[in-house]
Design a protein around this motif. Structure first.
Motif, PDB file in Angstrom:
ATOM      1  N   PHE A 171       0.816  -1.211   0.000  1.00 52.25           N
ATOM      2  CA  PHE A 171       0.000   0.000   0.000  1.00 52.25           C
ATOM      3  C   PHE A 171       0.852   1.263   0.000  1.00 52.25           C
ATOM      4  CE2 PHE A 171      -2.417  -3.404   2.035  1.00 52.25           C
ATOM      5  CZ  PHE A 171      -3.486  -3.475   1.154  1.00 52.25           C
ATOM      6  N   ARG A 177      -9.705   0.672   4.761  1.00 54.85           N
ATOM      7  CA  ARG A 177      -8.750   1.040   3.710  1.00 54.85           C
ATOM      8  C   ARG A 177      -9.371   0.743   2.347  1.00 54.85           C
ATOM      9  NH1 ARG A 177      -4.660  -2.015   4.883  1.00 54.85           N
ATOM     10  NH2 ARG A 177      -3.237  -0.465   5.772  1.00 54.85           N
ATOM     11  N   THR A 230      -8.597   0.731  -1.762  1.00 56.72           N
ATOM     12  CA  THR A 230      -7.568   0.707  -2.792  1.00 56.72           C
ATOM     13  C   THR A 230      -8.280   0.653  -4.135  1.00 56.72           C
ATOM     14  OG1 THR A 230      -6.126  -0.527  -1.287  1.00 56.72           O
ATOM     15  CG2 THR A 230      -5.492  -0.452  -3.610  1.00 56.72           C
ATOM     16  N   THR A 265      -4.801   4.700  -2.950  1.00 57.77           N
ATOM     17  CA  THR A 265      -5.233   4.134  -1.675  1.00 57.77           C
ATOM     18  C   THR A 265      -5.488   5.230  -0.646  1.00 57.77           C
ATOM     19  OG1 THR A 265      -4.733   2.418  -0.026  1.00 57.77           O
ATOM     20  CG2 THR A 265      -2.919   3.841  -0.692  1.00 57.77           C
ATOM     21  N   HIS A 274     -12.359  -1.460  -6.807  1.00 59.05           N
ATOM     22  CA  HIS A 274     -12.041  -1.036  -5.439  1.00 59.05           C
ATOM     23  C   HIS A 274     -11.962  -2.248  -4.517  1.00 59.05           C
ATOM     24  CE1 HIS A 274     -16.362  -0.670  -6.222  1.00 59.05           C
ATOM     25  NE2 HIS A 274     -16.605  -0.927  -4.955  1.00 59.05           N
TER      26      HIS A 274
END
Length: 340
Positions: A2, A176, A178, A227, A244
């Motif tokens: 990440f 989170r 991404t 991210t 996503h």
């Protein structure tokens, strides 16, 4: 992994009243909206404690049954596939929200808990009244998008896309996100179309430990990925078709999201066309596929008016813009042809 990714664009200072929805849709760029839902009672309860958030949810629950995903501790919060991709590693159970909340509380401090995931539950179906103090009010922006709620523990929704636009509000716990643009489908290694952990094909790459020998093109996706970690009260706009990957980072997490299409309700999802194209075009000889690609470019992917602009208006038929009546005629004609 990440740390290698770019950060998602941020719009500071937005409120539900001042949400720049037209700009977000026009630019079609993932955008973090910090604090957009900070005043929600659910967000404030979660900041007090997970138990306070659970109590607030219980206070609005009407007792209706619901479905949820449950997985053994070995699933590690990742509803996914079995080893040969023929089945899922978790099961769908039926129960009620009180039971799920009790079981989530019981395993809150377990270092390896079972996976619990209430996914895409319509708020108005099970939690009437919750929207009173927990809603973006998108209707004021001309958008009809009934909210859905997602409740679980440290659950990962593997990388996927959705056809509608999406605003997701992190209500309890951190998440989170991404994200990858639509063209990265070639580098994300989508899994089977059926079965799927959540309705759409998902990337089979383990984002926590990507195997670049097995999935080498994923390295190219990482070059353009974005991210962000959302705190309670933050929201994110995810444009239509953007991939996503969403990870719950705390033992109890709640998310509320709003999906809506840019098209009228009488325009069907393009997923139907994709399925029909795979059936009718994909396995043809290459020279035929090239010809069909040109036809699709002319009739579908090029300028909307191009194919009919040289014809009198009264002769354009399906080449003219669709309205609800034309959509009904097209649907009836397609059903008749497919049923022959």
């Amino acid at each position: 992994m990440f740390d290698r990714l770019a950060k998602v664009r941020v719009f500071e200072g937005c409120t539900p009243d001042t949400l720049p929805l037209e700009q977000l849709l026009a630019e079609a760029t993932p955008t973090v909206l910090p604090g957009l839902a900070r005043d929600w009672s659910l967000v404030q309860a979660g900041l007090e404690s997970p138990q306070s958030a659970r109590d607030l949810l219980r206070s609005h629950y009407n007792g209706r049954p619901l479905q949820y995903n449950w997985g053994e501790p070995s699933t590690a919060g990742r509803p996914f596939y079995n080893a040969d991709f023929t089945a899922l590693n978790c099961e769908v159970r039926r129960g009620n929200l009180d039971q799920v909340l009790d079981e989530l509380a019981a395993c809150e401090h377990d270092p390896a808990p079972p996976t619990y995931y209430v996914a895409s539950l319509l708020v108005d179906y099970c939690l009437p009244g919750l929207r009173g103090q927990n809603d973006l009010g998108l209707e004021r922006h001309g958008v009809s998008a009934p909210p859905s709620i997602w409740i679980g523990n440290r659950v990962t929704a593997s990388c996927h896309y959705d056809a509608p636009n999406n605003i997701a509000c992190c209500a309890v716990g951190r998440r989170r996100f991404t994200l990858f643009p639509p063209e990265q489908v070639h580098n994300l290694y989508p899994g089977p179309l059926q079965p799927t952990p959540g309705g759409q094909a998902v990337s089979v790459v383990d984002f926590n430990a990507p195997d670049l020998e097995r999935y080498p093109r994923f390295a190219e996706a990482l070059e353009v990925g974005q991210t962000v970690v959302l705190e309670p009260g933050d929201a994110i706009f995810i444009p239509s078709m953007w991939w996503h990957h969403v990870q719950g980072l705390d033992p109890f997490t709640v998310l509320v999201n709003y999906w809506w299409s840019s098209m009228p309700a009488w325009v069907p999802t393009p997923m139907h066309a994709l399925s029909l194209a795979m059936w009718s075009i994909r396995d043809r000889p290459e020279q035929e596929k090239r010809a069909w690609r040109e036809l699709f470019e002319y009739y579908v992917f090029g300028p909307a008016a191009r194919a009919g602009e040289h014809l009198p208006e009264q002769a354009r038929g399906e080449l003219a813009p669709f309205d609800e009546a034309a959509a009904r005629r097209m649907r009836a004609a397609l059903i008749a042809k497919l049923n022959r």
